[in-house]
Write an enzyme that holds these catalytic residues in place. Structure first.
Site, short mmCIF file in Angstrom:
data_model
loop_
_atom_site.label_atom_id
_atom_site.label_comp_id
_atom_site.label_asym_id
_atom_site.label_seq_id
_atom_site.Cartn_x
_atom_site.Cartn_y
_atom_site.Cartn_z
N ASP A 237 6.37 -52.66 -1.69
CA ASP A 237 5.23 -51.74 -1.61
C ASP A 237 3.98 -52.34 -2.24
OD1 ASP A 237 5.90 -49.48 -0.18
OD2 ASP A 237 6.82 -48.47 -1.88
N LYS B 179 3.24 -40.88 2.17
CA LYS B 179 2.87 -42.29 2.29
C LYS B 179 1.40 -42.44 2.66
CE LYS B 179 5.06 -45.42 1.85
NZ LYS B 179 5.22 -46.21 0.59
N ARG C 145 10.19 -37.97 4.97
CA ARG C 145 9.89 -37.03 3.89
C ARG C 145 8.70 -36.13 4.25
NH1 ARG C 145 9.36 -41.61 -0.60
NH2 ARG C 145 8.69 -42.73 1.29
N TYR D 131 1.02 -41.53 -2.13
CA TYR D 131 1.21 -42.93 -2.52
C TYR D 131 0.21 -43.76 -1.74
CZ TYR D 131 5.70 -41.87 -4.77
OH TYR D 131 6.68 -41.39 -5.59
N HIS E 109 -0.66 -47.38 -2.81
CA HIS E 109 -0.23 -48.79 -2.88
C HIS E 109 -1.29 -49.72 -2.31
CE1 HIS E 109 3.72 -47.75 -4.34
NE2 HIS E 109 3.94 -46.96 -3.32
N GLU F 195 1.14 -43.42 -7.52
CA GLU F 195 1.75 -44.52 -8.25
C GLU F 195 1.01 -44.92 -9.52
OE1 GLU F 195 -1.10 -46.39 -5.33
OE2 GLU F 195 0.35 -44.75 -5.29
#
Length: 363
Positions: free
Chosen positions: A270, A75, A15, A94, A96, A118
């Site tokens: 995740d 990410k 992505r 993100y 995480h 998130e």
């Protein structure tokens, strides 16, 4: 503002964080955008499209990270990117962090302002930047599970929808959020027997209203989980606690009671995973067998469908990127309570309540 879009380097991450159209809109707002060469290639966006949109193309990540005030990613940074972290840098991606102590340490030690997609949350509790990827991951979970049940992948050889005169396969989904509902929808569409477990009454009611009896809604308890998991051909872990580590809801003994060749897809990986036998895997080596059960625990499942995933993700994130750029980081966070809930690290400290609970050493 100088905004950077580096190429994602997590294993087989395909992505990209901003599309050429998004770049064009940022430039129209008076900002400059640095895009690493080939950043959008796997999502179907060429360097020429970014250049035409007005981006400055950079041959390597070093330049993008070094010259940017705001880095927009998909990410979390991997270990080889920690060297780019520095004070006065804002990272929007993100994160995480619940399952990533080394990254948390790196963000705080380098005084990075870390805003995690998130935990960006509406007043209703809805997570607008997690939702699109949860929808994708839920659908992928069932598709992958179906594939892994084939005997050439070590599965038990069950066709989920069955055929005339045979039993249907059983899909058990734990958690009735966006991941779970999408996983169940695909499974029901295939003709499988589908059972969903959740602890909240309103979610059980929603299952019944949406599926009209095609999916069985069961209150999640240790007993009901044990009862249904041991019978599952495909188990989808879809438990989410926003920003926090996922609770372990399926014990290793329960996994050991499943039939040989059954499949587990733990989408909660995740955030550490909700199955005791789960551990993170990559698209390069996505599966392993534990107690005779195939486990698929890839931490970036939506990368399998980069065109759809990028379009869905960037549609959701772009208004916030534009707000951060137009107002500046401080004013954007101050003026938008939804965005402010995404703030996880700042000035060397954990600032989100759940992140503070997980990492008290950084309060």
């Amino acid at each position: 503002m100088q905004i950077g879009i580096p190429k994602e380097i997590k294993t087989k991450e395909t992505r990209v964080s901003v599309t050429p159209k998004g770049v064009q809109r940022l430039l129209q707002g008076g900002h400059s955008v640095l895009v690493q060469q080939k950043a959008g290639f796997a999502s179907g966006f060429t360097d020429e499209e970014y250049a035409k949109a007005g981006a400055t193309l950079c041959p390597n990540a070093d330049e993008v990270w070094a010259k940017s005030e705001l880095i927009v990613k998909v990410k979390e940074p991997v270990e080889s990117e920690y060297r780019y972290l520095r004070p006065n840098l804002t990272l929007f991606t993100y994160l995480h962090l619940a399952s990533m102590l080394p990254l948390m340490d790196a963000l705080c030690q380098n005084r990075v302002t870390g805003i995690g997609y998130e935990t960006v949350a509406l007043s209703s509790g809805e997570l607008p930047l997690l939702t699109p990827m949860s929808e994708v991951a839920g659908r992928i979970a069932t598709q992958i599970g179906t594939y892994l049940l084939h005997t050439n992948h070590g599965g038990k050889g069950v066709l989920l929808g069955g055929v005339t005169g045979t039993d249907k396969g059983l899909v058990v989904v734990i958690g009735a959020g966006h991941v779970g509902m999408n996983a169940a929808e695909v499974a029901a569409g295939l003709g499988a027997e589908v059972v969903m477990l959740d602890v909240k009454d309103h979610k059980l009611k929603r299952i019944e209203e949406k599926f009209h009896g095609r999916v069985k809604a069961i209150r999640s308890t240790p007993q009901s989980i044990l009862e249904w998991v041991v019978k599952a051909d495909l188990l989808v872990g879809a438990v989410l606690v926003s920003g926090d580590k996922a609770p372990t809801v399926v014990k290793k003994e329960t996994v050991g009671s499943m039939e040989e060749g059954s499949v587990i897809v733990d989408v909660a990986i995740d955030q550490g995973g909700c199955i005791e036998t789960s551990h993170p895997t990559t698209h390069a080596e996505p599966t392993y067998k534990e107690r005779g059960v195939i486990h698929y625990c890839v931490t970036n499942m939506p990368a399998l469908t980069p065109r759809t995933s990028t379009e869905a993700l960037t549609t959701a994130t772009f208004p916030y990127v534009l707000n951060l750029a137009n107002l500046g980081i401080h004013k954007a966070l101050e003026s938008d309570a939804t965005l402010r809930l995404g703030l996880q690290t700042q000035n060397g400290k954990a600032v989100h309540p759940i992140i503070q609970k997980l990492f008290p050493q950084w309060i």
